[in-house]
Design an enzyme around this catalytic site. Structure first.
Site, PDB file in Angstrom:
ATOM      1  N   GLY A  45       2.309  -0.146   3.743  1.00  0.00           N
ATOM      2  CA  GLY A  45       2.189   1.301   3.923  1.00  0.00           C
ATOM      3  C   GLY A  45       2.261   2.062   2.608  1.00  0.00           C
ATOM      4  O   GLY A  45       1.501   3.006   2.378  1.00  0.00           O
ATOM      5  N   CYS A  46       3.147   1.633   1.740  1.00  0.00           N
ATOM      6  CA  CYS A  46       3.318   2.319   0.447  1.00  0.00           C
ATOM      7  C   CYS A  46       2.112   2.089  -0.456  1.00  0.00           C
ATOM      8  O   CYS A  46       1.698   2.988  -1.189  1.00  0.00           O
ATOM      9  CB  CYS A  46       4.602   1.853  -0.224  1.00  0.00           C
ATOM     10  SG  CYS A  46       6.071   2.221   0.769  1.00  0.00           S
TER      11      CYS A  46
END
Length: 155
Positions: A45-46
């Protein structure tokens, strides 16, 4: 110190950053500043969130807007992440959570039944005078870049 709120001038802060720099908020006056807080470098996600900001950097530049990512990871880890993903913006290390607490992004999280304090993915837009003018909390990565771009384009 209580967390900053909308329409409030953000207190000055200083953090170590990639490129052997120190970023001081007061030195960025005259430009809009996007600060996005994320939990951890090199996670799916990051990584996607950073790539989305990277892929729209020309639009942010055209609207006088700088981007900075902040997590608790070390500058050394940030350097590797930035280089691997070719991020055209700096990543800042907030190891002692001072700026995380200033923006109220440290919260109790649960993962596989374990509770811990962690960064809740959040983005903040500070205007050229240093005032917090927009915030996105509990961000969902997929549609987030579109929401941010819409606001930045309206400035």
């Amino acid at each position: 110190m209580s967390p900053v709120t909308l329409q409030q001038t953000v207190p000055d802060f200083e953090l170590p950053a990639t490129g052997d720099k120190t970023i001081r908020l007061s030195e960025l006056r005259g430009k809009n500043v996007i600060i996005y807080f994320y939990p951890k470098d090199n996670t799916p996600g990051c990584t996607l969130e950073g790539q989305n900001f990277r892929d729209h950097i020309e639009t942010f530049n055209a609207h006088n807007t700088l981007i900075f990512g902040i997590s608790r990871d070390s500058v050394r880890v940030h350097e590797n992440f930035k280089e691997k993903q070719q991020f055209p913006f700096d990543l800042l290390s907030d190891a002692d959570e001072t700026v995380c607490n200033l923006f109220g992004v440290m919260q109790l999280k649960k993962n596989y039944g374990r509770e811990y304090m962690g960064i809740v993915r959040s983005t903040f837009l500070i205007d050229a005078e240093g005032k917090l003018i927009h915030e996105w909390r509990n961000v969902k990565v997929k549609q987030h870049i579109d929401e941010v771009l819409e606001v930045v384009k309206s400035l």
